[in-house]
Structure formats: structure tokens, C-alpha cells
Design an enzyme around this catalytic site. Sequence first.
Site, PDB file in Angstrom:
ATOM      1  N   ARG A 287       0.842  -1.217   0.000  1.00  0.00           N
ATOM      2  CA  ARG A 287       0.000   0.000   0.000  1.00  0.00           C
ATOM      3  C   ARG A 287       0.871   1.258   0.000  1.00  0.00           C
ATOM      4  NH1 ARG A 287      -2.305   2.397   4.341  1.00  0.00           N
ATOM      5  NH2 ARG A 287      -2.552   0.479   5.524  1.00  0.00           N
TER       6      ARG A 287
ATOM      7  N   TYR B 113     -14.261  15.752 -16.986  1.00  0.00           N
ATOM      8  CA  TYR B 113     -14.839  14.404 -16.991  1.00  0.00           C
ATOM      9  C   TYR B 113     -15.986  14.310 -15.964  1.00  0.00           C
ATOM     10  CZ  TYR B 113     -15.150   9.486 -15.728  1.00  0.00           C
ATOM     11  OH  TYR B 113     -15.617   8.235 -15.414  1.00  0.00           O
TER      12      TYR B 113
ATOM     13  N   ASP C  50      -5.686  17.446 -15.854  1.00  0.00           N
ATOM     14  CA  ASP C  50      -5.924  16.069 -16.284  1.00  0.00           C
ATOM     15  C   ASP C  50      -5.468  15.992 -17.741  1.00  0.00           C
ATOM     16  OD1 ASP C  50      -7.040  13.739 -17.360  1.00  0.00           O
ATOM     17  OD2 ASP C  50      -8.762  13.793 -16.006  1.00  0.00           O
TER      18      ASP C  50
ATOM     19  N   LYS D 220      -6.478   4.709 -19.872  1.00  0.00           N
ATOM     20  CA  LYS D 220      -6.733   5.076 -21.270  1.00  0.00           C
ATOM     21  C   LYS D 220      -5.463   4.875 -22.118  1.00  0.00           C
ATOM     22  CE  LYS D 220     -10.849   6.044 -19.756  1.00  0.00           C
ATOM     23  NZ  LYS D 220     -10.813   6.558 -18.438  1.00  0.00           N
TER      24      LYS D 220
END
Length: 393
Positions: free
Chosen positions: A57, A110, A182, A207
Amino acid sequence: MTTKKRGLSTRSVQGNKRPQPGPAVEPIVQTSTFIFKDQHEMVNAVQGTSGKHVYTRWSNPTTRNAEEKISSLEGTDDTLLLASGMAAISSTVYGFLKKGNRLLSCDSIYGGTLHLFKEVLPNQGIEVDFHPLDGFADAVENSYGSYDMCYFETPTNPVLGIVDIRRVASAAKATNTVSVIDNTFATPINQRPHELGVDVVIHSATKYLGGHSDVIAGCVSGCDEHIKKVRSAARLLGGTIDPFASFLLDRGIKTLAARMVWHNFNAIFLADKLSQDSRISRIHYPGLPTHPNHSIARRQMSGYGGMIAIDLDANLNMTKDFVDSLEIFLNAVSLGGVESLASIPALTTHYGFSKEELEKTGISESTVRLSVGIEDPEDLLQDIRQALDLSIR
Ligand SMILES: Cc1ncc(COP(=O)(O)O)c(C=O)c1O
């Protein structure tokens, strides 16, 4: 040993450094925890003085390898990889902002980010204001430092609006506001916002970076000090990426520069050909001289990317027929993979928005978003033409 900066294709394949002798491919270190010889070694690792991994983590070698490669592409000190683009966005926001802070966001972003900013952050005492894409840099400049963060995308999802990156970055610097972009649609091959002055660069690595529609991931890149803040928040929020996903991502990034040549080529080819078709009333593509901000795109992008939006001269039913008649473009959300995809924003990313709300973001019921893949361009053109023949009469 040369000191010349490596080119983007070399950085995609090998990053910035020669790998150590051993396996040619970074191994998948599929472990949650790491074993230490004794307490002395453990304490050094926990304090971060030995640089050893303690718990996945917090960090993992396979993930670290992919992080370093993304930093080399974006030109940043450091990168943090996370389990999704949304984990990257939320960890960034929580890394920088606390109750009482203010965020200025562009309104063309988005849908998931928009929901996070509208519905989650205000409940935690973080005030969010939205500003249209046009004049966003002026809004940052005229805020006189009353915001702690400004957030934007360019090109925007889904209708490829363009924001002047250098102007926003310098307005943010002048007003002591952290700037966050972004960069998912552009990719670091086509656009490197940190080099233009933006503090923090985010991707939905799901993406183009992954590129094969087989991994969900996100990343945040910036200077050491900024990524340290995001890393601290992310450790506690827990949006950790799995080592196997990091491996897939690194494997995908190896061909990023090569893939983008084809994405860029196919998209501009289609945009140009389709702009001569009377059944399409508008084409949104920053590489076309008819795009309202083409000159800004030309300044800040070295390629215009693989995303196109088209407005059909049609109603919603005809638009649905068009998408359902496509044979090579697949009927799916998401974007940036090698395969071409088509979706109707009014029925997917912007489902439930009123007609007025859609219009405000430049979307109509007949807007179709095309993620142009790396198939043969003539096949893609032929596919769109046959679907237009079948659906629009
Ligand atoms: C521009 C953009 N940013 C962020 C996201 C969220 O990424 P993820 O789905 O990997 O969480 C998406 C998802 O479609 C996106 O298109």
C-alpha cells in the site's frame, strides 16, 4: 555516457535509465509485504532512510518502475500510481486541500470528476467554484489568490475544448494557487503540461498509457514536494494499484509513443475526411483549423490525439442507429485503447443531464464521441460512411 535527454520513444520503452543486469522485463512483485532481517533494517525502511519497500500500500518495486517511467515522460521529479484515474484525482485533492480551502475548476471536465467536485467535496467543507473553459485563465488571474487549487483538462472530455495551459499555469503561479491538469486525452507524447508550468499532472492511465483496455489505473506527477503530499494522503485513502496492474501499465507504455503516431494520424485523417460529409453538422477536433482554439492547440500540442467528437445532422434515435450500425468502432465507453470505440455522451458519461446542461458543455443528443484506434484508416472511414448510409437518410 551521453547527457542528452532521451527522446520520447526511448523514454516510453526504457525510461531514463539503463536497467540493471537481470531480467529484461521488470518482474511482477506480487506481494503485499516485505521481509526484513532484523528490527534495525525494518525501522530504517519504515523511516524511509533505506529506500526499501515495506508494504505494497506504501510502495512496490513493479509499481515504482512504472512510476519512474511516467515521470521520465512527463518531465517531473516523481509520480504516484494509483488504482484508477478517480483515485488519482481524489488523492490529489485530499493531499492538498482541507476544510475551508477553495477549489476553482473548469466546468468542462470528466463527468466523474464533476460529480466528485459537486457532491463530495462541498460536504467536507471544501468550497468548489466552476468556471467555463473560455476565460478560465483570466478567472484564475482575477481570483487574487483566493483559491488554493485550480483544476482543468485540455483537450476536454468529450467535445475537445482547448485551454491555454501556459496562461493558466502562469496565472496560478502569480496567485500562489496550485495548478492541476488532467492530461488523459493528450498523453505526454502530445503534450507535457509540467514543462509549460503546471504543478501537477494527472492521468486516467486506464486510457492511452495502458492502451489495451485491460487495466484500470491512474497517476499523479509533479515535483517531489507535491507528490509527497499526495502520497501521504493516498497511503491513508488506500487506492493502491495492484502490482499486476502496474506491470500491464508498464508493458502498455512501452508502445505509447509508437501507438500515438497512429492514433494522431488516424484521427486527423478521419476528421479531415468527415468534415466534407454533409450528414455531420460539426466536428470537434483540435487539429482542424476550424476548431475555435486550433492556434492554442498548435502551440501546446505536438500531435492532436485520437479523440474526435462529431455532431450528426440527426435526432437521438438516428444517432443510436448510427452507433449500432458501426462494425469496426465498438459500442463501448472508455477510450485510448488500440481498438476504436464509439459512444453517445448524452446516454453515457453525461446520462441524466438536462438538454440545457448538455448544451452548456457543448454536447447535443446527436454528439458521438469516437476513440480512434490504430486500425487501418481507410477501414475506419469506410465503417463510419456505411453507418451514416444506414442511419441517416
Ligand atoms: C479525462 C478523464 N479523467 C479521469 C477519468 C477517470 O479515470 P478512471 O476511470 O481510470 O478512474 C476518466 C475516465 O473516463 C477520463 O476520461
